[in-house]
Write a protein that holds these residues in place. Sequence first.
Motif, PDB file in Angstrom:
ATOM      1  N   PHE A 288      30.675  56.960  38.905  1.00  0.00           N
ATOM      2  CA  PHE A 288      31.782  56.267  39.567  1.00  0.00           C
ATOM      3  C   PHE A 288      31.462  56.098  41.049  1.00  0.00           C
ATOM      4  N   MET A 289      31.637  54.882  41.537  1.00  0.00           N
ATOM      5  CA  MET A 289      31.391  54.589  42.937  1.00  0.00           C
ATOM      6  C   MET A 289      32.565  53.785  43.488  1.00  0.00           C
ATOM      7  N   GLY A 290      33.152  54.306  44.552  1.00  0.00           N
ATOM      8  CA  GLY A 290      34.308  53.649  45.133  1.00  0.00           C
ATOM      9  C   GLY A 290      34.015  52.267  45.669  1.00  0.00           C
ATOM     10  N   VAL A 291      32.813  52.104  46.261  1.00  0.00           N
ATOM     11  CA  VAL A 291      32.481  50.809  46.837  1.00  0.00           C
ATOM     12  C   VAL A 291      32.360  49.736  45.765  1.00  0.00           C
ATOM     13  N   ARG A 292      31.920  50.121  44.578  1.00  0.00           N
ATOM     14  CA  ARG A 292      31.801  49.140  43.498  1.00  0.00           C
ATOM     15  C   ARG A 292      33.173  48.819  42.888  1.00  0.00           C
ATOM     16  N   ILE A 293      34.058  49.788  42.907  1.00  0.00           N
ATOM     17  CA  ILE A 293      35.425  49.490  42.475  1.00  0.00           C
ATOM     18  C   ILE A 293      36.061  48.478  43.423  1.00  0.00           C
ATOM     19  N   VAL A 294      35.819  48.670  44.707  1.00  0.00           N
ATOM     20  CA  VAL A 294      36.328  47.710  45.699  1.00  0.00           C
ATOM     21  C   VAL A 294      35.715  46.333  45.468  1.00  0.00           C
ATOM     22  N   ALA A 295      34.411  46.307  45.149  1.00  0.00           N
ATOM     23  CA  ALA A 295      33.749  45.026  44.867  1.00  0.00           C
ATOM     24  C   ALA A 295      34.343  44.351  43.639  1.00  0.00           C
ATOM     25  N   ALA A 296      34.636  45.127  42.606  1.00  0.00           N
ATOM     26  CA  ALA A 296      35.261  44.547  41.411  1.00  0.00           C
ATOM     27  C   ALA A 296      36.649  43.985  41.729  1.00  0.00           C
ATOM     28  N   ILE A 297      37.408  44.706  42.555  1.00  0.00           N
ATOM     29  CA  ILE A 297      38.728  44.211  42.945  1.00  0.00           C
ATOM     30  C   ILE A 297      38.602  42.910  43.737  1.00  0.00           C
ATOM     31  N   LEU A 298      37.602  42.857  44.620  1.00  0.00           N
ATOM     32  CA  LEU A 298      37.374  41.623  45.383  1.00  0.00           C
ATOM     33  C   LEU A 298      37.014  40.453  44.464  1.00  0.00           C
ATOM     34  N   ALA A 299      36.216  40.737  43.429  1.00  0.00           N
ATOM     35  CA  ALA A 299      35.851  39.674  42.491  1.00  0.00           C
ATOM     36  C   ALA A 299      37.076  39.140  41.752  1.00  0.00           C
ATOM     37  N   ILE A 300      37.923  40.049  41.297  1.00  0.00           N
ATOM     38  CA  ILE A 300      39.148  39.609  40.604  1.00  0.00           C
ATOM     39  C   ILE A 300      40.062  38.836  41.542  1.00  0.00           C
ATOM     40  N   ALA A 301      40.169  39.308  42.792  1.00  0.00           N
ATOM     41  CA  ALA A 301      40.997  38.592  43.764  1.00  0.00           C
ATOM     42  C   ALA A 301      40.439  37.204  44.054  1.00  0.00           C
ATOM     43  N   GLY A 302      39.104  37.095  44.088  1.00  0.00           N
ATOM     44  CA  GLY A 302      38.489  35.797  44.293  1.00  0.00           C
ATOM     45  C   GLY A 302      38.752  34.844  43.150  1.00  0.00           C
ATOM     46  N   ILE A 303      38.773  35.369  41.931  1.00  0.00           N
ATOM     47  CA  ILE A 303      39.089  34.516  40.774  1.00  0.00           C
ATOM     48  C   ILE A 303      40.505  33.963  40.877  1.00  0.00           C
ATOM     49  N   VAL A 304      41.432  34.844  41.241  1.00  0.00           N
ATOM     50  CA  VAL A 304      42.819  34.407  41.354  1.00  0.00           C
ATOM     51  C   VAL A 304      42.981  33.372  42.465  1.00  0.00           C
ATOM     52  N   MET A 305      42.313  33.621  43.594  1.00  0.00           N
ATOM     53  CA  MET A 305      42.429  32.674  44.707  1.00  0.00           C
ATOM     54  C   MET A 305      41.747  31.353  44.383  1.00  0.00           C
ATOM     55  N   MET A 306      40.666  31.414  43.616  1.00  0.00           N
ATOM     56  CA  MET A 306      39.998  30.176  43.220  1.00  0.00           C
ATOM     57  C   MET A 306      40.915  29.350  42.310  1.00  0.00           C
ATOM     58  N   THR A 307      41.640  30.019  41.438  1.00  0.00           N
ATOM     59  CA  THR A 307      42.582  29.312  40.577  1.00  0.00           C
ATOM     60  C   THR A 307      43.734  28.711  41.394  1.00  0.00           C
ATOM     61  N   TYR A 308      44.168  29.442  42.408  1.00  0.00           N
ATOM     62  CA  TYR A 308      45.267  28.971  43.244  1.00  0.00           C
ATOM     63  C   TYR A 308      44.836  27.814  44.154  1.00  0.00           C
ATOM     64  N   ALA A 309      43.528  27.721  44.426  1.00  0.00           N
ATOM     65  CA  ALA A 309      43.053  26.692  45.359  1.00  0.00           C
ATOM     66  C   ALA A 309      43.342  25.289  44.847  1.00  0.00           C
ATOM     67  N   ASP A 310      43.319  25.085  43.527  1.00  0.00           N
ATOM     68  CA  ASP A 310      43.581  23.764  42.945  1.00  0.00           C
ATOM     69  C   ASP A 310      45.016  23.622  42.446  1.00  0.00           C
ATOM     70  N   GLY A 311      45.851  24.583  42.725  1.00  0.00           N
ATOM     71  CA  GLY A 311      47.264  24.458  42.365  1.00  0.00           C
ATOM     72  C   GLY A 311      47.561  24.773  40.913  1.00  0.00           C
ATOM     73  N   PHE A 312      46.757  25.556  40.258  1.00  0.00           N
ATOM     74  CA  PHE A 312      46.967  25.977  38.875  1.00  0.00           C
ATOM     75  C   PHE A 312      47.103  24.778  37.931  1.00  0.00           C
ATOM     76  N   HIS A 313      46.302  23.743  38.157  1.00  0.00           N
ATOM     77  CA  HIS A 313      46.290  22.634  37.213  1.00  0.00           C
ATOM     78  C   HIS A 313      45.585  23.058  35.935  1.00  0.00           C
ATOM     79  N   SER A 314      45.978  22.456  34.823  1.00  0.00           N
ATOM     80  CA  SER A 314      45.416  22.844  33.520  1.00  0.00           C
ATOM     81  C   SER A 314      43.922  22.587  33.464  1.00  0.00           C
ATOM     82  N   HIS A 315      43.483  21.505  34.118  1.00  0.00           N
ATOM     83  CA  HIS A 315      42.065  21.155  34.054  1.00  0.00           C
ATOM     84  C   HIS A 315      41.208  22.237  34.734  1.00  0.00           C
ATOM     85  N   SER A 316      41.619  22.639  35.912  1.00  0.00           N
ATOM     86  CA  SER A 316      40.852  23.659  36.637  1.00  0.00           C
ATOM     87  C   SER A 316      41.006  25.035  36.014  1.00  0.00           C
ATOM     88  N   VAL A 317      42.199  25.325  35.492  1.00  0.00           N
ATOM     89  CA  VAL A 317      42.400  26.638  34.852  1.00  0.00           C
ATOM     90  C   VAL A 317      41.496  26.786  33.643  1.00  0.00           C
TER      91      VAL A 317
END
Length: 508
Positions: A288-317
């Motif tokens: 277990f490594m805390g820095v990698r947990i933080v990296a995983a959280i950042l990756a998930i947050a990036g996915i959510v923000m990427m989805t929000y960038a196009d306004g949650f349209h069905s095509h981009s989702v």
Amino acid sequence: MYGDGEGTVWDRVGRPHRDCMCYLGPPTTLMPIGMRKSPDVSPRRLSDISPQLRQLKYLVVDEAIKEDLKSSRSVEDINSASIEERILRITGYYGYQPWSASYKREDRTRENVVGTTDAQSAGGAAGAESGSNRRRLHCCIRVTTVQVRKALWGVAMVMCVCSSWAGSTQLAKLTFKQFDAPFTLTWFATTWNCLFFPLYYIGHLCKSPERQTPRQRFRECCRFFGDDGLTPKVFFTKVAPFGLLWILTNYLYLQALRKINTTDVSALFCCNKAFVFLLSWIVLRDRFMGVRIVAAILAIAGIVMMTYADGFHSHSVIGITFVVASASMSALYKVLFKMVLGSAKFGEAALFLSIVGSANFVFISFVPVILYFTHVEYIGSPGDIPWAYLCGVAGLLFAFNILVNFGIAITYPTLISLGIVLSVPVNAMVDLYTCEIHFNTVRLIAVFIICLGFLMLLLPEDWDQCIIQLSTKLRKRDEPAEGSGEAGAATGLNWRGRARTSMSTFAH
């Protein structure tokens, strides 16, 4: 030497000897025969004992007696002494002490020998130290040369990985404008994996001193699957599942390219590193490594923000879902491979990928045919197929897989992974040039967060200890300089000399 008148001769210490040409008195009288008695007072000139000189001038000593004389501390070699020295040794006139003189000479000789020995030992120690320093310097130069060569190969590898991955992504995007068949393209590109083992065998013939036939090398690499080699049971339990994961990964990635732009696809696919860590932590029980947990959280947050960038349209989702599923399949492939098959050598990895490509050609070839006749994927006439684009995509993906799987032989694995994340800005520049993307603030932050998480996952397991050791070394290097500065300020006049000494010590 002293005699008893009967042929027996005594030396200075009273040992009897014979075979001497001149017989002198016994040791008690210390009086040579045929010589007049010397006065009670010791003579002051050598002329007073001239008769004795004339008789002892022709004194000859036997070789055996000479060896005894040599072993005595008070007598030097007879042949190297003059007549006067011989008389003075025997009579002891003028307070002559031969052992003192010889001792002084012996001491002088011994001092010379000791001095020579010390000089030789000091010279030998200096030579050994210089030799060890030279060897250490040569070893450091050699290690530095190896590291520099590996770093240069790493730079070239980063550029090749980045170019092949970004090039295959952009070329696949262009291919779909003329050939909208992602599964057929996946099948065609995966079939190129059959070339892995032939290329490896060519390298084996060029590098290995013990050349084997293709059959022998194949059997040796098949031991990777077990003692029985590649059996039907092994194929369907250990090879076929990975072949399906390989096809799903590439197919979902190509499907995502049909829905969203290449920058978002390449950035979101970098999340597979975080998924690998999470699966390894859960399934393989990795550290277990805390820095990698933080990296995983950042990756998930990036996915959510990427989805929000196009306004949650069905095509981009849908496109984001495809690329996240592709990254998940890639992570599952890597974790299951490590759990089921373990680590593979170069020949074993080449054979495994060749088997995957061959199985894809044999068992999956009917799927593109079914998709063609059901009009799920429209291909058109064989003359309308853009073979150049298909071969370009397949060739770039094949080169990318070669670099990723076999690049660790010439450089560091971290640099290879760095080439993947650098493909994101390359795709962004291409998309910006072709005016197919709008970079708003949310999209830029999402791309930055995902890339940051990917880079954090490249940190080694003991990165915190390395930082602590580095800070400790830097602190120890700064302490002598501070101490020398304080000493110089306190002494005033001696500041310059002490500062020079401290600087030389610091330099060493």
